[in-house]
Design a protein around this motif. Structure first.
Motif, PDB file in Angstrom:
ATOM      1  N   ALA A 117       1.014  -1.191   0.182  1.00 51.38           N
ATOM      2  CA  ALA A 117      -0.169  -0.107   0.081  1.00 51.38           C
ATOM      3  C   ALA A 117       1.032   1.268   0.094  1.00 51.38           C
ATOM      4  CB  ALA A 117      -1.035   0.056   1.229  1.00 51.38           C
ATOM      5  N   PRO A 118       1.452   1.826  -1.145  1.00 47.78           N
ATOM      6  CA  PRO A 118       2.293   2.828  -1.183  1.00 47.78           C
ATOM      7  C   PRO A 118       1.833   4.123  -0.535  1.00 47.78           C
ATOM      8  CG  PRO A 118       2.207   1.556  -3.422  1.00 47.78           C
ATOM      9  CD  PRO A 118       1.065   1.100  -2.508  1.00 47.78           C
ATOM     10  N   SER A 119       2.492   4.592   0.399  1.00 48.24           N
ATOM     11  CA  SER A 119       2.098   6.094   0.762  1.00 48.24           C
ATOM     12  C   SER A 119       3.299   6.764   1.592  1.00 48.24           C
ATOM     13  CB  SER A 119       0.997   6.048   1.731  1.00 48.24           C
ATOM     14  OG  SER A 119       1.508   5.280   2.979  1.00 48.24           O
ATOM     15  N   ILE A 120       3.434   7.846   1.685  1.00 48.60           N
ATOM     16  CA  ILE A 120       4.563   8.638   2.295  1.00 48.60           C
ATOM     17  C   ILE A 120       4.618   7.908   3.899  1.00 48.60           C
ATOM     18  CG2 ILE A 120       5.118  10.629   3.156  1.00 48.60           C
ATOM     19  CD1 ILE A 120       5.837  10.412   0.396  1.00 48.60           C
ATOM     20  N   ALA A 121       3.129   7.819   4.355  1.00 53.68           N
ATOM     21  CA  ALA A 121       2.962   7.515   5.610  1.00 53.68           C
ATOM     22  C   ALA A 121       3.655   5.986   5.940  1.00 53.68           C
ATOM     23  CB  ALA A 121       1.494   7.378   6.031  1.00 53.68           C
ATOM     24  N   ALA A 122       3.393   5.063   4.956  1.00 52.82           N
ATOM     25  CA  ALA A 122       3.988   3.879   5.059  1.00 52.82           C
ATOM     26  C   ALA A 122       5.449   3.864   4.783  1.00 52.82           C
ATOM     27  CB  ALA A 122       3.353   2.821   3.821  1.00 52.82           C
ATOM     28  N   ALA A 123       5.955   4.777   4.107  1.00 56.31           N
ATOM     29  CA  ALA A 123       7.362   4.892   4.133  1.00 56.31           C
ATOM     30  C   ALA A 123       8.059   5.402   5.406  1.00 56.31           C
ATOM     31  CB  ALA A 123       8.030   5.465   2.892  1.00 56.31           C
ATOM     32  N   GLY A 124       7.406   6.266   6.099  1.00 50.52           N
ATOM     33  CA  GLY A 124       7.722   6.781   7.445  1.00 50.52           C
ATOM     34  C   GLY A 124       8.700   8.029   6.987  1.00 50.52           C
ATOM     35  N   VAL A 125       8.527   8.759   5.968  1.00 52.66           N
ATOM     36  CA  VAL A 125       9.371  10.044   5.567  1.00 52.66           C
ATOM     37  C   VAL A 125       8.342  11.005   5.197  1.00 52.66           C
ATOM     38  CG1 VAL A 125      11.140   8.557   4.726  1.00 52.66           C
ATOM     39  CG2 VAL A 125       9.476   9.011   2.953  1.00 52.66           C
ATOM     40  N   ASP A 126       9.051  12.110   5.173  1.00 51.14           N
ATOM     41  CA  ASP A 126       8.252  13.412   4.832  1.00 51.14           C
ATOM     42  C   ASP A 126       8.424  13.664   3.260  1.00 51.14           C
ATOM     43  OD1 ASP A 126      10.810  14.383   4.737  1.00 51.14           O
ATOM     44  OD2 ASP A 126      10.532  15.725   6.336  1.00 51.14           O
ATOM     45  N   GLY A 127       9.275  12.952   2.892  1.00 54.34           N
ATOM     46  CA  GLY A 127       9.374  13.252   1.079  1.00 54.34           C
ATOM     47  C   GLY A 127      10.697  14.091   0.839  1.00 54.34           C
ATOM     48  N   GLY A 128      11.238  14.890   2.017  1.00 53.18           N
ATOM     49  CA  GLY A 128      12.307  15.641   1.579  1.00 53.18           C
ATOM     50  C   GLY A 128      13.370  15.075   1.039  1.00 53.18           C
ATOM     51  N   SER A 129      14.104  15.806   0.065  1.00 53.06           N
ATOM     52  CA  SER A 129      15.285  15.218  -0.741  1.00 53.06           C
ATOM     53  C   SER A 129      16.493  14.796   0.277  1.00 53.06           C
ATOM     54  CB  SER A 129      15.816  16.228  -1.702  1.00 53.06           C
ATOM     55  OG  SER A 129      14.906  16.322  -2.635  1.00 53.06           O
ATOM     56  N   PRO A 130      16.833  15.400   1.447  1.00 52.43           N
ATOM     57  CA  PRO A 130      17.933  14.760   2.291  1.00 52.43           C
ATOM     58  C   PRO A 130      17.403  13.351   2.813  1.00 52.43           C
ATOM     59  CG  PRO A 130      17.546  17.054   2.648  1.00 52.43           C
ATOM     60  CD  PRO A 130      16.500  16.692   1.749  1.00 52.43           C
ATOM     61  N   ARG A 131      16.214  13.405   3.175  1.00 52.73           N
ATOM     62  CA  ARG A 131      15.749  11.983   3.978  1.00 52.73           C
ATOM     63  C   ARG A 131      15.828  10.856   2.773  1.00 52.73           C
ATOM     64  NH1 ARG A 131      16.042   8.320   7.498  1.00 52.73           N
ATOM     65  NH2 ARG A 131      14.018   7.029   7.960  1.00 52.73           N
ATOM     66  N   LEU A 132      15.350  11.433   1.604  1.00 53.29           N
ATOM     67  CA  LEU A 132      15.323  10.240   0.723  1.00 53.29           C
ATOM     68  C   LEU A 132      16.685   9.833   0.014  1.00 53.29           C
ATOM     69  CD1 LEU A 132      12.488  12.093  -1.680  1.00 53.29           C
ATOM     70  CD2 LEU A 132      12.315   9.970  -0.201  1.00 53.29           C
ATOM     71  N   GLU A 133      17.732  10.532   0.200  1.00 56.55           N
ATOM     72  CA  GLU A 133      19.161  10.369  -0.075  1.00 56.55           C
ATOM     73  C   GLU A 133      19.556   9.425   0.887  1.00 56.55           C
ATOM     74  OE1 GLU A 133      23.414  11.956  -1.273  1.00 56.55           O
ATOM     75  OE2 GLU A 133      21.303  13.072  -1.394  1.00 56.55           O
ATOM     76  N   LYS A 134      19.198   9.632   2.251  1.00 57.33           N
ATOM     77  CA  LYS A 134      19.436   8.807   3.226  1.00 57.33           C
ATOM     78  C   LYS A 134      18.780   7.386   3.324  1.00 57.33           C
ATOM     79  CE  LYS A 134      19.910   8.483   8.529  1.00 57.33           C
ATOM     80  NZ  LYS A 134      19.492   8.995   9.670  1.00 57.33           N
ATOM     81  N   LEU A 135      17.623   7.419   2.978  1.00 55.13           N
ATOM     82  CA  LEU A 135      16.856   5.799   2.849  1.00 55.13           C
ATOM     83  C   LEU A 135      17.624   5.205   1.732  1.00 55.13           C
ATOM     84  CD1 LEU A 135      13.495   7.045   3.320  1.00 55.13           C
ATOM     85  CD2 LEU A 135      14.634   5.596   4.637  1.00 55.13           C
ATOM     86  N   TRP A 136      17.923   5.774   0.422  1.00 52.39           N
ATOM     87  CA  TRP A 136      18.604   5.243  -0.483  1.00 52.39           C
ATOM     88  C   TRP A 136      19.937   4.800  -0.157  1.00 52.39           C
ATOM     89  CZ3 TRP A 136      23.151   5.337  -3.454  1.00 52.39           C
ATOM     90  CH2 TRP A 136      22.885   4.592  -4.612  1.00 52.39           C
TER      91      TRP A 136
END
Length: 355
Positions: free
Chosen positions: A199-218
């Protein structure tokens, strides 16, 4: 499927077309990309973040399909859209324990290329923003789960079922039969990203979608993938097949290509037919006996993991050394090397060099 406007299909769609003659196989194998695009265009109100991937086979080819997770799923969960509904029964009904360690490693290496194709700073698709990168991150963890269970001889179809079995076999305190491959932290990430996959969603991923956080997850996913790959590929202590006392015959080779010499030469013949004669000669001279021991895809997968490891250990700013013969990338800028490798992957697998 994201309920956006327009709706976005994040995952790939895998279709297999069964043809009746060798002539038809030759003709339509060369038009797989065209078939995939035509299928996507049938859903004009849906935007594809992934793609429709079309495979072309003879009915007899089904009987020779190898024991691997995707084939297991195809027989167990595949749907016949047209034609003989019993055709899937021609796929061998192998046991989960028949899936080799090498096939599990290949699954991880495939995911490494996909993660490279979603590297920080590269635009993956269009709107809606971070979902494509998050989806590729999620697939890292769902495929780690699939690979770990394959190594343990306990593969099951279904994302939720695999996550549940991972929890049981890894053990809450890290003392289960899979604890050598899956520690409690990785187990928690598999749970979280499986929920996102379903069930794709920002809430399920636990992130706010910001670029620094996305890079850290990657980067986190890349580190986890490389660490798991090394444990699985080298037979590190804690390999469930070794600790459970299974015979050596039940443990597959961990390196090299699972294909035959014929497969290797056929793969290189298909790839080299697309390049210029001077480049063909250059590659053959540089690769030498490697043409007999692996396919172009094997080379892309292995070099992809090396590029991924370079990124998380040295950083993107440190130049990379080119692969042998400049295939699938030449030396220099890391991001350019990753782009060359991903382009080669998309060209070989999907017939679409631009991804």
């Amino acid at each position: 499927m994201l309920e956006t406007d327009p709706p976005v299909l994040l995952s790939d769609v895998d279709l297999v077309v069964i043809v009746k003659s060798l002539e038809a196989l030759v003709e339509w194998s060369g038009r797989r990309s065209e078939l995939g695009v035509a299928c996507e265009e049938l859903w004009g109100d849906v935007r594809f973040s992934g793609r429709v991937d079309v495979g072309v086979m003879l009915a007899g080819d089904l009987e020779a399909m190898p024991a691997r997770p995707g084939v297991y799923d195809m027989r167990a969960l595949g749907k016949v859209l047209a034609g003989n509904p019993a055709i899937l029964e021609r796929i061998p009904a192998f046991a989960p324990s028949d899936i080799t360690v090498r096939e599990a490693v290949i699954l991880i290496e495939n995911r490494g290329v996909s993660l490279l194709d979603a590297r920080p700073g590269k635009r993956v698709g269009g709107e809606p923003g971070p979902y494509e990168l998050l989806y590729r991150t999620a697939r890292v963890y769902t495929d780690i789960a699939a690979a770990a269970l394959s190594i343990a001889g306990a593969y099951v179809p279904g994302y939720a079922a695999r996550a549940e079995l991972i929890r049981a076999k890894a053990g809450a305190g890290g003392n289960g039969p899979l604890s050598g491959l899956i520690d409690p932290v990785l187990c928690g990430r598999i749970d979280r990203w499986t929920a996102f996959k379903l069930a794709p969603s920002i809430a399920a991923a636990g992130v706010d979608g910001g670029s620094p956080r996305l890079e850290k997850l990657w980067e986190e996913a890349a580190i986890d993938l490389i660490a798991f790959w090394k444990r699985a590929a080298t037979g590190a202590s804690g390999d469930p097949r070794e600790s459970s006392g299974l015979s050596a015959g039940a443990r597959a080779v961990r390196t090299g290509s699972p294909g035959s010499l014929r497969d290797h030469l056929r793969g290189w013949k298909a790839y080299l037919s697309k390049v210029s004669v001077p480049r063909r000669i250059e590659l053959c001279a540089a690769l030498g006996t490697r043409l007999f021991s692996r396919t172009p895809l094997d080379a892309v997968r292995e070099e992809g993991m090396r590029l991924l490891e370079h990124r998380v250990t040295c950083g993107a700013a440190v130049p990379v050394r080119g692969a042998r013969g400049g295939f699938p990338y030449r030396g220099g800028d890391w991001d350019r090397a990753a782009e060359e490798l991903c382009s080669a992957w998309n060209d070989i697998v999907f017939g679409r060099a631009n991804g």
